[in-house]
Design an enzyme around this catalytic site. Structure first.
Site, PDB file in Angstrom:
ATOM      1  N   GLY A 181       0.734  -1.251   0.000  1.00 46.54           N
ATOM      2  CA  GLY A 181       0.000   0.000   0.000  1.00 46.54           C
ATOM      3  C   GLY A 181       0.765   1.303   0.000  1.00 46.54           C
ATOM      4  O   GLY A 181       0.138   2.357  -0.103  1.00 46.54           O
ATOM      5  N   GLY A 183       2.910   2.619  -2.229  1.00 53.01           N
ATOM      6  CA  GLY A 183       3.298   3.167  -3.525  1.00 53.01           C
ATOM      7  C   GLY A 183       2.472   4.382  -3.937  1.00 53.01           C
ATOM      8  O   GLY A 183       1.304   4.520  -3.561  1.00 53.01           O
ATOM      9  N   CYS A 186      -0.601   3.310  -5.848  1.00 53.68           N
ATOM     10  CA  CYS A 186      -1.304   2.181  -5.246  1.00 53.68           C
ATOM     11  C   CYS A 186      -2.482   2.701  -4.439  1.00 53.68           C
ATOM     12  O   CYS A 186      -2.342   3.657  -3.673  1.00 53.68           O
ATOM     13  CB  CYS A 186      -0.367   1.379  -4.339  1.00 53.68           C
ATOM     14  SG  CYS A 186      -1.167  -0.021  -3.528  1.00 53.68           S
TER      15      CYS A 186
END
Length: 346
Positions: A181, A183, A186
């Site tokens: 999570g 990124g 993301c």
């Protein structure tokens, strides 16, 4: 249901405290590291920064540029076997040390990986990549891959907790990829509520991996060179970059011109864009968990690499680490409420 009350930290929650140093110049700092692996007999040396296996980052062109600087690229898994054969036939033995073949965990993925490695035996690294590394199916695939390729270096992920790092290492992985999570493209945390602040994930997973003789990659969450330094300071052996390497000549992604300015497309591999491109759309039982964005065009990646590596050398001089390997031993994190003076931020 239960709650863990101890605070988990991300990169923005801390800074590195400076320490007395005997270094006279950044030029004295050595960023190269050498690794031996838990299962594979391979020995690797280089600068342990990796391009992520996204098709807007981990391209053949990026691999060529990074290998010249002894940096690593996990090539995205959507190239064909024919593409790989053409690319690998022009690789030197030295360049092949800095490249991983990425794969999913289906039978089709396994067959494709076998074809690539059969024709290109000089490729030593395999990156088994899924968004959720907690499934039994994933662990079984790691075990199967280790049986099939006993001498290759196997990277497996993604996970964020120590017990799963241990499970994957004991199942045959040499290096575990850590991050769920964080990124920039993301949206897993938004869509699912699942995740783990990256700095704490690194600290906990590195401790678990090093206890067994394995390594970890910090994957995601770095938006500035200082974040990379914090990841290494927290105990990461390798740091994987996506957004920081997007937008370059060597990156994938469509070129776009808006209002006279150049951009390149960058998207998460669980985004609608990626799934439409590679698997014909988002399946009716799931949601897209990635963004599609346009990042300013940034020219050749070499200038960005100089900025990253220069920043990392500077970190080492601030804490007295002559080698990158020493950085985590010289790191003391301090909790902070702010990172920078933003008076002239755009």
């Amino acid at each position: 249901m239960r709650i863990e009350y101890d605070i988990k930290l991300g990169f923005k929650d801390v800074m590195i405290r400076p320490k007395r140093s005997t270094l006279k110049s950044r030029s004295e700092v050595t960023l190269d590291r050498e690794f031996k692996f838990l299962h594979s007999p391979t020995t690797w040396s280089g600068i342990p920064i990796m391009a992520a296996n996204m098709d807007t980052v981990g391209t053949f062109e990026m691999a060529k540029a990074l290998s010249n600087k002894k940096l690593f690229t996990a090539i995205h898994k959507h190239y064909s076997v024919a593409d790989w054969n053409l690319f690998a036939s022009n690789l030197s033995e030295e360049e092949s040390k800095y490249i991983a073949v990425s794969t999913g965990i289906t039978e089709q993925d396994s067959d494709k990986l076998s074809e690539i490695l059969k024709f290109n035996p000089n490729l030593k690294f395999i990156c088994i990549d899924v968004a959720n590394g907690y499934s039994e199916l994933f662990t079984d695939f790691v075990r199967q891959t280790r049986r099939l390729y006993p001498n290759r270096v196997i990277i497996a992920g993604n996970v964020v907790t120590g017990e799963m790092v241990e499970e994957l290492l004991l199942s045959g992985a040499d290096i575990v990829k850590v991050g769920i999570g964080p990124g920039s493209v993301c949206t897993t945390r938004i869509k699912t509520g699942v995740g783990y602040p990256q700095l704490s994930a690194i600290i906990e997973c590195a401790d678990a991996a090093h206890g067994l003789g394995g390594q970890i990659i910090s994957d995601g969450g770095c938006s500035i060179p200082g974040d990379i330094a914090k990841a290494f300071g927290a105990g990461a052996d390798f740091v994987m970059l996506g957004g920081m390497l997007a937008g370059h000549d060597e990156s994938g992604g469509e070129k776009i011109v808006k209002n006279g300015k150049n951009y390149k497309q960058f998207y998460g591999m669980s985004s609608y864009t990626a799934m439409e491109k590679h698997v014909g759309g988002v399946a009716d039982y799931r949601a897209s968990e990635g963004k599609t964005v346009e990042v300013p065009y940034r020219g050749e990646v070499e200038t960005t690499l100089q900025d990253i590596l220069g920043g990392l050398r500077s970190t080492c001089t601030y804490v007295g680490a002559k080698r990158l390997k020493e950085l985590t031993k010289r790191t003391t994190f301090i909790r902070v409420a702010e990172q920078e003076n933003k008076t002239y931020s755009e």
